[in-house]
Write a protein that holds these residues in place. Structure first.
Motif, PDB file in Angstrom:
ATOM      1  N   ASN A  63      17.842 -25.942  23.817  1.00  0.00           N
ATOM      2  CA  ASN A  63      17.055 -24.736  23.581  1.00  0.00           C
ATOM      3  C   ASN A  63      17.320 -23.733  24.706  1.00  0.00           C
ATOM      4  O   ASN A  63      16.923 -23.950  25.851  1.00  0.00           O
ATOM      5  CB  ASN A  63      15.574 -25.095  23.515  1.00  0.00           C
ATOM      6  N   ASP A  78      15.079 -26.330  15.977  1.00  0.00           N
ATOM      7  CA  ASP A  78      14.491 -27.033  14.838  1.00  0.00           C
ATOM      8  C   ASP A  78      14.925 -26.458  13.496  1.00  0.00           C
ATOM      9  O   ASP A  78      14.432 -26.875  12.448  1.00  0.00           O
ATOM     10  CB  ASP A  78      12.955 -26.986  14.929  1.00  0.00           C
ATOM     11  N   HIS A  79      15.812 -25.502  13.541  1.00  0.00           N
ATOM     12  CA  HIS A  79      16.271 -24.912  12.282  1.00  0.00           C
ATOM     13  C   HIS A  79      16.896 -25.991  11.388  1.00  0.00           C
ATOM     14  O   HIS A  79      17.621 -26.855  11.872  1.00  0.00           O
ATOM     15  CB  HIS A  79      17.303 -23.821  12.581  1.00  0.00           C
ATOM     16  N   ARG A 129      19.291 -29.363  12.076  1.00  0.00           N
ATOM     17  CA  ARG A 129      18.779 -30.692  11.719  1.00  0.00           C
ATOM     18  C   ARG A 129      19.785 -31.415  10.815  1.00  0.00           C
ATOM     19  O   ARG A 129      20.095 -32.569  11.015  1.00  0.00           O
ATOM     20  CB  ARG A 129      17.448 -30.556  10.982  1.00  0.00           C
TER      21      ARG A 129
END
Ligand code: ADP
Ligand code: ZN
Ligand code: ZN
Length: 764
Positions: A423, A632-633, A637
């Motif tokens: 991130n 977390d898109h 994933r």
């Protein structure tokens, strides 16, 4: 007097009638020279007719019938007619654009002689055991020529540097050249040649460094390198069992052995004397693929067709295909129009690749044309990909195509790379590179393994900004920004090529504090060099690989493990096999997540799967680190779980809701010109006509005419660009609509504009 209808390279939607003097035989598909206006032009006879509307005093005779090349087959002419109609492109230009340049010219062609090579007496007397070991390629050439003469194409399977090495051998007096006709070159290959002494002369290294042995299979030598896995065998069986046409989607994760499936399918076709057309994306990989397939079929006539060939080579190879001499034709999109008299199988590798779509002139999709061609010829077509296009995947789901899956990696020890996200809003960043990534790279350097950093922009920084007034380095001819290239101190527009020296002060406010914003390959290279001063860093992008040789040298360096870190654009993403590469870092993929192009996520997913596939192909497990603000898109994933199928399903569901392809069919009318009002007047008038037409058509509800909007790049090279999108939920209805709309478009005076109709557009 007989009359012929001729296709000419002129932008009119018709054929042209000419008379033929009695007694002269003309065939359909034959090349002719005809007078057109004040010029002479080459054309192709499309039809012979009894009568014509051209008044007798105006009709002219064919000037010359050319017998230098066999007539085009009725099948190929049908294919071209179909493309002209489907893609709304003038018939003459469609037919001519399918031909090699030499056949488009009004000069008769002289077929190139094929040069072959053989040992001289002193060459034959050499003792290879005593030959210097380090002259690997020369040794291989000598060993091969000791069997029999070979032509250059056949020798090229040995190494990419065969040309230079042959020259050296010739100047030593060990090898000589001689001319053989193309047919002779073929006849040199006895149909039932015995396999050479195993291990001696036909040991050819494959791409991955493994060894292949020539094996005799009735008619051709087939390097049957692997026993197929169960899934591979099922795929081969399904295709070979096909009676006539069938479209197969071979969906196999990277490293699952799709290529091996192709090789076995080609082998099957060769045993039946058929030709295979193998289409590959338009990338710098073609020579490697060519060498690979040559090495698997060492005595088979394999010919290539791509834009990197000289006109002469292209003609020669095209004719080899036409005469049926080329048993395998490997080519980029333009090869889909090659004449193949014994075509028995079409393979489209990396079928999702956007380079199969031509973006100017005849805007065809070679994949779609290949499918049409296969159905027309009644042969199977195989579309292969690790990330199928949603169009193809949808067709496989709905049963139009047969889905063949390869779910495991072919080599048991090769594992899929582990994908992780960093991130960027939480990580410590050093000029766009996170500390986590730097640490991972450091580990690789210590272990003498390679890392690849993937970034989708070349240059140093995408834009230069003034800290005083916020000025950005825009291109004065385009709506885009000029990219900073620090090495040569230039700002360069990647859209129109315009460039200037980097200004010392802000052109707008005079402030001297100008800073680069964002990262390109050059900047990443610099940052890494500062961080790892002893690391050997190689930048691979369009700037660093301008010369053909450069890229070849780089590949060799990478293979020899003379590189620690690779920094590259998508050039590096595709197909390369770098055994020491165990880490892939992806720097800034996020813009695709909020792009206005609805295909951007699909493309990003495919690209990331491809780069990820570079990591850990050999026995070393690989890792992928993606720097993103959206860890977390669903896209990331799905990448982490290697779950293309769920991803595709969710994308398709979204497309269905939004009414996007493959659930609708699209056509895009584009216009550009210097005068904004002309561009918009044209498109608005076209729109009015389209609306009227849509209302008058019986199926009026199914054609949707959107608004006239600026293009994604609204101004390029001082041209204003805009577009109009049409959608229909049925292909036939769309085709009918376009045919009628075209009548209006053809009549409209557009002298000052560049206009084009793009059927099934990929770009917006
Ligand atoms: P893909 O094209 O699907 O990415 P490849 O065809 O390049 O995969 O295969 C990946 C690797 O696995 C290659 O090194 C290939 O030689 C090897 N391979 C393919 N099929 C087999 C098999 N049946 N047994 C062992 N190795 C195989
Ligand atoms: Zn300023
Ligand atoms: Zn520009």
């Amino acid at each position: 007097m007989p009359i012929v209808r001729v296709a000419l390279d002129v932008p009119l939607p018709t054929l042209f009638d000419y008379t033929v003097a009695e007694g002269i035989a003309v065939f359909i598909g034959q090349r002719v020279i005809v007078p057109f206006g004040r010029r002479q032009m080459a054309g192709v006879v499309m039809e012979c007719v009894a009568t014509t509307d051209v008044p007798p005093e105006r009709i002219k005779p064919v000037a010359q019938v050319l017998h230098d090349s066999a007539p085009l087959s009725a099948g190929l002419l049908d294919l071209l007619r179909f493309c002209s109609d489907y893609y709304r492109y003038p018939i003459g230009q469609t037919v001519l654009s399918g031909l090699p340049a030499r056949l488009r010219s009004d000069k008769p062609v002289i077929s190139k002689q094929v040069l072959s090579y053989r040992l001289t007496a002193s060459g034959a007397a050499l003792d290879l055991e005593k030959f210097p070991k380090r002259k690997v390629v020369q040794r291989r050439i000598l060993a091969k020529l000791a069997e029999q003469p070979y032509n250059l194409a056949q020798l090229k399977a040995l190494s990419a540097t065969v040309g230079a090495q042959l020259k050296a051998l010739i100047s030593e007096g060990w090898v000589e050249q001689f001319a053989s006709t193309p047919s002779l070159a073929l006849m040199e290959l006895p149909a039932n040649r015995l396999s050479p002494q195993a291990g001696k002369s036909l040991v050819v290294p494959l791409q991955g460094g493994e060894l292949a042995r020539g094996q005799d299979v009735t008619r051709h030598i087939f390097d049957n390198a692997h026993t197929l896995t169960g899934e591979q065998q099922q795929a081969v069986d399904a295709v070979t069992a096909a009676q006539g046409y069938g479209c197969f989607l071979l969906y196999g994760i990277t490293g699952s052995g799709k290529t091996e499936v192709y090789v076995h399918l080609i082998h099957h076709v060769l045993q039946r004397d058929g030709q295979t057309l193998l289409l590959v994306p338009e990338i710098n990989l073609t020579p490697q693929l060519e060498n690979y397939f040559r090495s698997r079929f060492p005595d088979v006539n394999l010919t290539s067709l791509h834009s990197g060939l000289s006109e002469g080579e292209r003609l020669h190879n095209w004719q080899q295909a036409q005469q049926g001499a080329a048993q395998i034709v490997l080519g980029t999109r333009l090869a889909v129009f090659a004449e193949l008299s014994a075509l028995a199988l079409i393979i489209v590798d990396e079928e999702h690749d956007s380079s199969f779509k031509q973006q100017d002139g005849l805007r065809y999709s070679a994949r779609d044309v290949a499918i049409f061609r296969a159905s027309q010829r009644g042969v199977p077509v195989v579309l292969g990909s690790a990330t199928p296009s949603l169009e193809s995947y949808h067709n496989a789901q709905s049963g139009r195509y047969t889905l063949l899956k390869l779910t495991g990696r072919a080599m048991a020890e090769a594992r899929l790379p582990e994908v992780r996200c960093v991130n960027i809003n939480q990580a410590v960043m050093h000029h766009g590179i996170s500390e986590n990534l730097l640490r991972e790279i450091g580990l690789r350097i210590a272990r003498k393994e390679q890392s690849l950093l993937f970034i989708n922009r070349r240059g140093y920084a995408p834009v230069l900004m003034c800290t005083g007034c916020g000025w950005l380095s825009g291109c004065k001819h385009c709506a885009g920004k000029m990219v900073l290239h620090l090495k040569d101190q230039r700002l360069r527009c990647h859209h129109c090529g315009y460039q200037i020296r980097v200004p010392h002060a802000c052109p707008s406010c005079g402030n001297a504090d100008l800073i680069p914003v964002g990262s390109g390959t050059q900047r990443v290279e610099n940052v890494l060099q500062e961080h790892f001063p002893d690391a050997r860093i190689l930048r691979v992008d369009r700037d660093s690989t301008r010369s053909k040789r450069a890229w070849q040298t780089m590949r060799e360096q990478i293979h020899a493990n003379e590189v620690d870190i690779l920094v590259g654009t998508q050039m590096l993403a595709k197909g390369h096999d770098f055994p020491a590469l165990t880490l892939v870092g992806v720097l800034n993929p996020d813009s695709a997540l909020y792009s206005s192009d609805f295909r951007a996520p699909e493309k990003l997913f495919a690209q990331l799967v491809q780069v990820a596939g570079r990591a850990g192909r050999a026995d070393k497990p690989g890792g992928v680190l993606i720097q993103t603000a959206f860890p977390d898109h669903p896209l990331f994933r799905a990448l982490q779980t290697h779950d293309f199928e769920s991803w595709a399903e969710s994308q398709l569901a979204e497309r269905k809701m939004a009414g996007f392809p493959p659930f609708v069919f699209q056509a895009m009318l584009r216009a550009e010109g210097k005068q904004e009002n002309e561009v918009y007047r044209y498109l608005n008038d076209a729109r009015t006509a389209a609306v009227a037409l849509g209302n008058s058509m019986e199926t009026r509800a199914s054609v949707e005419i959107l608004g006239v909007v600026p293009a994604a790049m609204p101004r390029r090279a001082n041209h204003i660009r805009a577009q109009l999108l049409i959608q229909a939920n049925n292909r036939k209805v769309m085709q009918q609509f376009l045919r009628e709309w075209q009548l209006f478009l053809d009549e409209y005076p557009t002298k000052m504009l560049r206009c084009s109709l793009d059927v099934d557009p990929l770009e917006y």
